[in-house]
Enzyme design. Structure first.
Site: not given
Length: 581
Positions: A244, A281
């Protein structure tokens, strides 16, 4: 069994295990570590107390039966008997499916989700990408406010349920990817700062103080994060990790944390003799992240490519707010640029950021499969005020166009759960914070955020209302009726083509040739002998693509084989895939 904990500032550490308290001793070989023996078995409850303070859960807890604030529990990973004989599935040639366990089914458990995995095997995806599973307060939430980075959220079923899920997926030939959060820790139930300098004020992130990757004590923090990552891959037989928001991992050390992590994961892959991968990401548009370490990169295996999403979304909807503004001037040109060059912002000026952004991607060094392409994600749906999916914004024909572009592009495709049948349910932002003050702060912050964009307070769903989560659960009766069934059949057909036609998984980005007409709203591209044409306008389009002796492999609406003039007649809001013969 042996217990240990890192607590460098503590003068005394005690272990409480199954109601018995004993003092731990300093580890003479590892500064800041404490260790000791205690009688324990699978399920034994335990915790640590520092300097006679309250008993806290283990920072490396493998299970939190009573949630983040409760005692930890011992997990004996050897007790589980794996059924599937699994050799792994690599990222090249993959199709990922992003799933939130808590809303994939009404039950919201890993076992219930495992019961629906047959749908994905039949659909044609290769990997299930689970949103974060670490424990968080309450029952329902997105998972990005988790703590106990080695444990599985108990309401989802805990560690054993995750193993059953992975086993079932592997039996069906599906790999499993897990979303992990290293850039911040949850605000509730997080006791890591009690034990050591897991955070640092040297840097700041949207969540406050940064995770300590480069300040004093950072060696142990990095080892903690890498150990957690390897545990998912080893103990649960996970096939890959989605990292993330890596742009929030602030690290000034010469050896970047991500390079250290990728090195460790590659070593584990060699040890267990199956492919393992990391997908980041990131909004940096920095190809060094996905460039191999021997060529000066950080060695991650892939990254989300928001530029492709933004160009596609703007093309489909005409939206131009926020970061869509950069793409709205000429959306098809932006889409064409991403299809051939990977990034839209490759050193260009970004009006949204008010600065230049990104750097060019060298197509001779970076394979197309390292970029993930998608028309929807949990972020792009859930971070809209009402969680409205693309299916509520455009027609079924334009949804078919989006699927055509996503599943034939030179990237690794990723779907967001339910998009394959144009799910009519929203996917909204929901929480279940047990701290009333935090719950109210989240509620007010969410409404304040969207009020700045013109939304009325009463129109923004209350994240704490159980109905917000309930509305977000998939309706599994939809795929059986129209228009959902037709959209689902189209996804299945395109995915079958992707697996059948080698040109559609060719990793050479430079081999993609694109033509488009911004005014007439069509785009076409060629990958080897496969040609894709998409007409986004409501009226039919006659596209002179110079193809002869081509046959139609798939078409949303009926399309005739091109004649000797090489013209393809594409109905309005439709896509077609052809094969040059």
């Amino acid at each position: 069994m042996q217990f240990e904990v890192w607590a460098p500032q503590a003068g005394r550490v005690t272990l409480q295990c199954d109601g018995v308290t004993r003092a731990l001793e300093r580890d003479p070989e590892r500064a800041g570590w404490w260790r000791g023996e205690a009688d324990a078995r699978d399920g034994s409850r335990y915790g640590f107390a520092l300097d006679d303070g309250p008993v806290r859960p283990d920072p490396c807890s493998r299970r939190q039966p009573d949630g983040p604030d409760g005692l930890s529990a011992v997990v004996d990973h050897e007790r589980y008997e794996w059924r599937a004989r699994w050799r792994g599935r690599p990222l090249p040639g993959a199709v990922l499916y992003e799933m939130h366990v808590g809303t994939y089914t009404r039950e919201g458990t890993l076992d219930a989700a495992a019961g629906r995995l047959g749908h994905l095997a039949e659909l044609g995806v290769t990997h299930v990408q689970l949103m974060p599973l670490c424990p968080f307060p309450g029952t329902h939430g997105w998972g990005y406010e988790g703590v106990s980075l080695w444990a599985v959220h108990e309401p989802y079923g805990g560690p054993e349920a995750l193993k059953r899920f992975v086993d079932r997926a592997h039996e069906l030939g599906l790999g499993v990817v897990l979303d992990v959060v290293h850039n911040h820790f949850g605000p509730s139930g997080n006791y890591l700062p009690v034990f050591g300098p897991y955070l640092t004020d040297r840097h700041h992130t949207p969540w406050g103080a940064a995770v300590n990757l480069d300040a004093p004590g950072s060696d142990e923090v990095r080892a903690f994060l890498i150990g957690s990552a390897l545990a998912w891959l080893r103990d649960y037989r996970i096939d890959g990790l989605r990292l993330d928001a890596v742009h929030a991992l602030v690290d000034t050390r010469a050896l970047h944390f991500l390079e250290e992590l990728s090195t460790a994961v590659d070593a584990l892959a060699a040890e267990v003799d199956r492919p393992l991968f990391l997908v980041a990401e990131t909004d940096l548009n920095d190809p060094r992240l996905i460039t191999s370490r021997d060529k000066g990169g950080l060695g991650l295996h892939g990254q989300w490519n928001d530029d492709f999403h933004h160009a596609l979304h703007t093309t489909l909807t005409g939206e131009s707010q926020g970061y869509y503004a950069d793409f709205a001037r000429a959306p098809l040109a932006g889409l064409a640029k991403t299809l051939t060059g990977g990034y839209f912002h490759d050193g260009t000026y970004s009006s949204f950021r008010e600065r230049h952004h990104g750097r060019p991607l060298d197509r001779t060094r970076v394979a197309g499969h390292r970029l993930l392409g998608y028309s929807q994600t949990h972020d792009q749906v859930g971070n809209r005020a009402q969680g409205d999916r693309l299916s509520s914004l455009v027609s079924p024909g334009l949804l078919a166009c989006a699927a055509t572009l996503t599943l034939t592009a030179p990237f690794t495709p990723m779907l967001f759960m339910g998009e394959e049948w144009a799910a009519g349910t929203p996917w909204q932002f929901f929480t279940d914070h047990t701290d009333p003050e935090l719950a109210d702060a989240v509620r007010r912050g969410r409404r304040r955020e969207f009020a700045a964009h013109g939304w009325k307070e009463e129109d923004v769903p209350d994240p704490q209302d159980p109905a917000t989560r309930d509305r977000s659960c998939l309706d599994w009766s939809e795929p059986e009726r129209e228009p959902h069934a037709r959209v689902l059949a189209w996804y299945r057909q395109l995915l079958a083509l992707r697996h059948e036609q080698p040109d559609l998984t060719d990793p050479d980005l430079a081999d993609t040739k694109v033509a488009y007409d911004e005014e007439r709203r069509w785009i076409a591209f060629r990958r080897g002998d496969v040609l894709v044409a998409v007409n986004l306008a409501p009226e039919p389009a006659a596209l002179s693509l110079g193809v002869q002796h081509a046959r139609v492999l798939a078409a949303w609406e009926p399309v005739e084989t091109p004649g000797s003039d090489g013209v393809v007649h594409v109905p309005g809001e439709s896509g077609v895939v052809l094969l040059q013969e």
